[in-house]
Design an enzyme around this catalytic site. Sequence first.
Site, PDB file in Angstrom:
ATOM      1  N   CYS A  73      43.413  34.919  41.661  1.00  0.00           N
ATOM      2  CA  CYS A  73      44.425  35.445  40.998  1.00  0.00           C
ATOM      3  C   CYS A  73      43.946  37.059  40.608  1.00  0.00           C
ATOM      4  O   CYS A  73      44.441  38.077  41.206  1.00  0.00           O
ATOM      5  CB  CYS A  73      45.044  34.931  39.869  1.00  0.00           C
ATOM      6  SG  CYS A  73      46.130  36.036  38.868  1.00  0.00           S
ATOM      7  N   HIS A 129      47.281  39.507  33.923  1.00  0.00           N
ATOM      8  CA  HIS A 129      45.719  38.709  34.488  1.00  0.00           C
ATOM      9  C   HIS A 129      44.968  39.820  34.806  1.00  0.00           C
ATOM     10  O   HIS A 129      44.057  39.418  35.523  1.00  0.00           O
ATOM     11  CB  HIS A 129      46.176  37.561  35.314  1.00  0.00           C
ATOM     12  CG  HIS A 129      45.353  36.543  35.199  1.00  0.00           C
ATOM     13  ND1 HIS A 129      45.200  35.413  35.859  1.00  0.00           N
ATOM     14  CD2 HIS A 129      44.258  36.292  34.019  1.00  0.00           C
ATOM     15  CE1 HIS A 129      44.188  34.710  35.291  1.00  0.00           C
ATOM     16  NE2 HIS A 129      43.607  35.207  34.296  1.00  0.00           N
TER      17      HIS A 129
END
Length: 492
Positions: A73, A129
């Site tokens: 990610c 993130h």
Amino acid sequence: MERTRVLSSLWIFLCCFNFHAVKGAQPNILFIVADDFGWNDVGFHNPGMLTPNIDKLAYGGIILNHSYVEPLCTPSRHAFMTGIYPYKSGMQHLVILPEQPYCSPLNLTFLPQKLKQLGYATHMIGKWHLGMCKWECTPTYRGFDTFLGYYQGQEDYYNKTVLGGLDFRDGKDVVRGDMTYSPITYATRADHLISKHNKSQPMFLYLPFQSVHEPIQVPEKYEDLYPNVKTEGRRKYSGMVSAMDEAIGNITESLKRNGMFNNTIIIFTADNGGWPTFYGNNYPLRGGKTTVYEGGTRASAFIYGAGLKRTGYTYDGLVHAVDWNPTLVAAAGGQPDVGIDGINLWEEIRSGLESKRTEFVYHIDEVLTLFEGHEAIRVGDYKLIQGYPGPYPGWYKPDEVTADQTIDYRPANYLRSYQKDNSSIDIGAELFNIKDDPYEHNNLAREQPALVKKMQGILDEYRKHLVPAMHPPNDKKGNPANFGGVWTPGWC
């Protein structure tokens, strides 16, 4: 009579002027990212998945058949935002953990910053993130006018907590008490932004959904859409996909209702492959999230909308996550940054031309762990893997696997030597012809040693630009207990 002719000519001129002004207007851009979304988890690859809204856009636009991302990610999101390979920025190893004191380097220009220079209103909804230990790392300091979402890598879809702390913000403000299932929350916010938007200004909306990352949570009505799916986890996961699809349908309807749909580019991509342990599926591709096999890196993706000259087909040219930054800047009428890894593919994609990208780095991570310590490149039709490919080395059909069957931390057929101190590992190279063998069944390394050596030389050149991975130990200063139970920047 003369006055009538003059007025008539003026009217024609104004009509033409307005037509060209609209035709040449900067497009709105909706950039959707699905989290841990598998190749086999969407209707246009798998008819068993109920994704009518995604499928309608995909079939009406351009399905990207060879669109690649990073195997995890944080590295993919870094690539989307900067157009720079993660290994050149120290962002290559695993993901940013909640108490780790680092973020995507602050000296890099993010995509929304480029678009703001071109006059765009910029908004973000969803998962960040990319680091949050200091405010300067967070979305509204990196080019976004507004932000609704969360900083960390996962959270409860209802109560918006992760690892004992609340993680939900509207801009810098903590949002408390929102118990709505997150795709619904995000679609509602998108509708609000679209409805209130000044239509004379182009809009960039970055929408990285939480879906379909674990925890596996979904309202029962979506799970009930899949009564024939045997495994409860897979049934819930499939429902999560359909819930996200419904949210995307509601957002496209909002664009239509507000007169923005026809001048909007919509990009949809996964951030990495599906995670077999949590019911994501990439079949018939090999592997899954965290691996450098195709199942971890070849994304379900499409582009739809304004500016496309040819639609309704599948584009087989190579596209990589780093290419979205310069491609979207070009689509917005700007000049992409010089010296980044991304290639401007706007004309090639929208016209169906051969891609200018002929090679790319899948991933380089020099840190040896149970999940990483691997590297891979693509040159033409060939792909070279060196190091441990990742813990999901097989081909997994949906509804036929469990976590115990999928994880293989050190498959013996790859391992040649492993020192006792774990400081050095030597694993044989794997070579695949992806055009002829897209599912990576036939390792050609022994048959074509000269090609292996040539590609190793190319990989060596890429590796010269490696910046050591940033992966510092956790710092308890960031614990939410220090901030009233909320994950909060300002501690590094």
